[in-house]
Write a protein that holds these residues in place. Structure first.
Motif, PDB file in Angstrom:
ATOM      1  N   UNK A  33      83.922  44.378  77.249  1.00  0.00           N
ATOM      2  CA  UNK A  33      84.546  44.623  75.873  1.00  0.00           C
ATOM      3  C   UNK A  33      83.544  44.783  74.779  1.00  0.00           C
ATOM      4  N   UNK A  34      82.979  43.204  74.552  1.00  0.00           N
ATOM      5  CA  UNK A  34      82.268  43.343  72.929  1.00  0.00           C
ATOM      6  C   UNK A  34      83.388  43.346  72.141  1.00  0.00           C
ATOM      7  N   UNK A  35      84.803  42.042  72.403  1.00  0.00           N
ATOM      8  CA  UNK A  35      85.434  41.820  71.688  1.00  0.00           C
ATOM      9  C   UNK A  35      85.314  40.354  70.695  1.00  0.00           C
ATOM     10  N   UNK A  36      84.717  39.891  69.992  1.00  0.00           N
ATOM     11  CA  UNK A  36      84.341  38.657  69.174  1.00  0.00           C
ATOM     12  C   UNK A  36      85.759  37.161  68.706  1.00  0.00           C
ATOM     13  N   UNK A  80      76.107  39.676  62.342  1.00  0.00           N
ATOM     14  CA  UNK A  80      76.482  40.773  62.298  1.00  0.00           C
ATOM     15  C   UNK A  80      78.083  41.147  62.994  1.00  0.00           C
ATOM     16  N   UNK A  81      78.685  39.685  63.704  1.00  0.00           N
ATOM     17  CA  UNK A  81      80.197  40.605  64.064  1.00  0.00           C
ATOM     18  C   UNK A  81      80.441  39.403  63.159  1.00  0.00           C
ATOM     19  N   UNK A  82      80.216  38.974  62.049  1.00  0.00           N
ATOM     20  CA  UNK A  82      81.578  38.520  61.619  1.00  0.00           C
ATOM     21  C   UNK A  82      82.525  39.054  60.865  1.00  0.00           C
ATOM     22  N   UNK A  83      82.607  40.368  60.277  1.00  0.00           N
ATOM     23  CA  UNK A  83      84.078  40.531  59.068  1.00  0.00           C
ATOM     24  C   UNK A  83      84.103  41.815  60.409  1.00  0.00           C
ATOM     25  N   UNK A  84      83.980  41.395  62.602  1.00  0.00           N
ATOM     26  CA  UNK A  84      85.072  41.981  62.910  1.00  0.00           C
ATOM     27  C   UNK A  84      86.226  41.328  63.614  1.00  0.00           C
ATOM     28  N   UNK A  85      86.034  40.029  63.479  1.00  0.00           N
ATOM     29  CA  UNK A  85      86.555  38.744  63.088  1.00  0.00           C
ATOM     30  C   UNK A  85      87.980  38.876  63.042  1.00  0.00           C
ATOM     31  N   UNK A  86      89.628  38.593  63.363  1.00  0.00           N
ATOM     32  CA  UNK A  86      90.229  38.292  63.282  1.00  0.00           C
ATOM     33  C   UNK A  86      90.723  37.194  63.523  1.00  0.00           C
ATOM     34  N   UNK A  87      91.017  36.723  62.073  1.00  0.00           N
ATOM     35  CA  UNK A  87      90.691  34.613  61.806  1.00  0.00           C
ATOM     36  C   UNK A  87      92.204  35.137  62.222  1.00  0.00           C
ATOM     37  N   UNK A 124      78.560  48.588  76.374  1.00  0.00           N
ATOM     38  CA  UNK A 124      77.671  48.348  76.326  1.00  0.00           C
ATOM     39  C   UNK A 124      77.291  46.955  77.208  1.00  0.00           C
ATOM     40  N   UNK A 125      75.917  46.321  77.470  1.00  0.00           N
ATOM     41  CA  UNK A 125      76.151  45.393  78.588  1.00  0.00           C
ATOM     42  C   UNK A 125      75.860  43.654  77.801  1.00  0.00           C
ATOM     43  N   UNK A 126      76.079  43.274  76.324  1.00  0.00           N
ATOM     44  CA  UNK A 126      76.616  42.518  75.139  1.00  0.00           C
ATOM     45  C   UNK A 126      77.938  41.028  75.594  1.00  0.00           C
ATOM     46  N   UNK A 127      76.969  40.437  75.401  1.00  0.00           N
ATOM     47  CA  UNK A 127      78.379  39.075  76.249  1.00  0.00           C
ATOM     48  C   UNK A 127      78.101  38.719  74.273  1.00  0.00           C
ATOM     49  N   UNK A 128      79.167  37.982  73.614  1.00  0.00           N
ATOM     50  CA  UNK A 128      79.587  37.508  72.549  1.00  0.00           C
ATOM     51  C   UNK A 128      79.628  36.269  73.218  1.00  0.00           C
ATOM     52  N   UNK A 129      78.868  35.119  72.471  1.00  0.00           N
ATOM     53  CA  UNK A 129      79.048  34.098  72.766  1.00  0.00           C
ATOM     54  C   UNK A 129      79.667  33.493  71.364  1.00  0.00           C
ATOM     55  N   UNK A 130      80.561  32.613  70.521  1.00  0.00           N
ATOM     56  CA  UNK A 130      80.389  31.932  69.472  1.00  0.00           C
ATOM     57  C   UNK A 130      81.371  30.265  70.082  1.00  0.00           C
ATOM     58  N   UNK A 131      80.851  29.372  69.010  1.00  0.00           N
ATOM     59  CA  UNK A 131      80.956  27.653  69.267  1.00  0.00           C
ATOM     60  C   UNK A 131      81.971  27.398  68.133  1.00  0.00           C
ATOM     61  N   UNK A 132      82.576  26.273  68.432  1.00  0.00           N
ATOM     62  CA  UNK A 132      83.540  25.984  67.696  1.00  0.00           C
ATOM     63  C   UNK A 132      83.797  24.642  67.507  1.00  0.00           C
TER      64      UNK A 132
END
Length: 138
Positions: A33-36, A80-87, A124-132
């Protein structure tokens, strides 16, 4: 080749006015789903899911009540994904504590999940990884 970080790129305690008790770290990913935002929420849940904080409720810290818990959140998200993040949606992961600082920095990863499954919402086949990093104090 390893590079050394300059002191200005790393802050030891994000808000010095907060008396820091501990730091919890987590990682989250979204491989379909490519949802950051989903990846960031998973990273935050991962950071806090294996901890209990009875000290705030039981009065273990003299003069400090549960209502005084302060949280500082630092997320490593691909630039490149930061503007898509729903804080605001990410903040909803935290059931209590006042979020006094929320920071998004360059980090995380975009990589291939190895599969593109349209039925699961993949674009697509992208996987998004985030660290916290979740800083807990009062």
């Amino acid at each position: 080749m390893a590079t050394e970080e300059s002191p200005s790129t790393v802050d030891t305690i994000p808000v010095s006015a907060v008396k820091l008790l501990f730091v919890e770290m987590g990682v989250g990913y979204d491989q379909h789903g490519q949802d950051v935002t989903a990846a960031a929420m998973r990273a935050c849940r991962d950071a806090i899911s294996s901890n209990s904080i009875p000290a705030f409720r039981r009065g273990s810290i003299p003069g400090v009540s549960f209502e005084q818990m302060k949280l500082q959140i630092k997320l490593g998200v691909p630039h490149s994904l930061q503007q898509l993040l729903d804080v605001e949606k990410v903040k909803s992961v935290f059931p209590y504590g006042e979020i006094v600082k929320f920071e998004v920095v360059d980090g995380g990863l975009i990589c291939s999940s190895g599969v593109h499954v349209e039925e699961m919402g993949d674009k697509n086949d992208n996987c998004y990884i985030v660290n916290a990093a979740v800083y807990v104090g009062y």
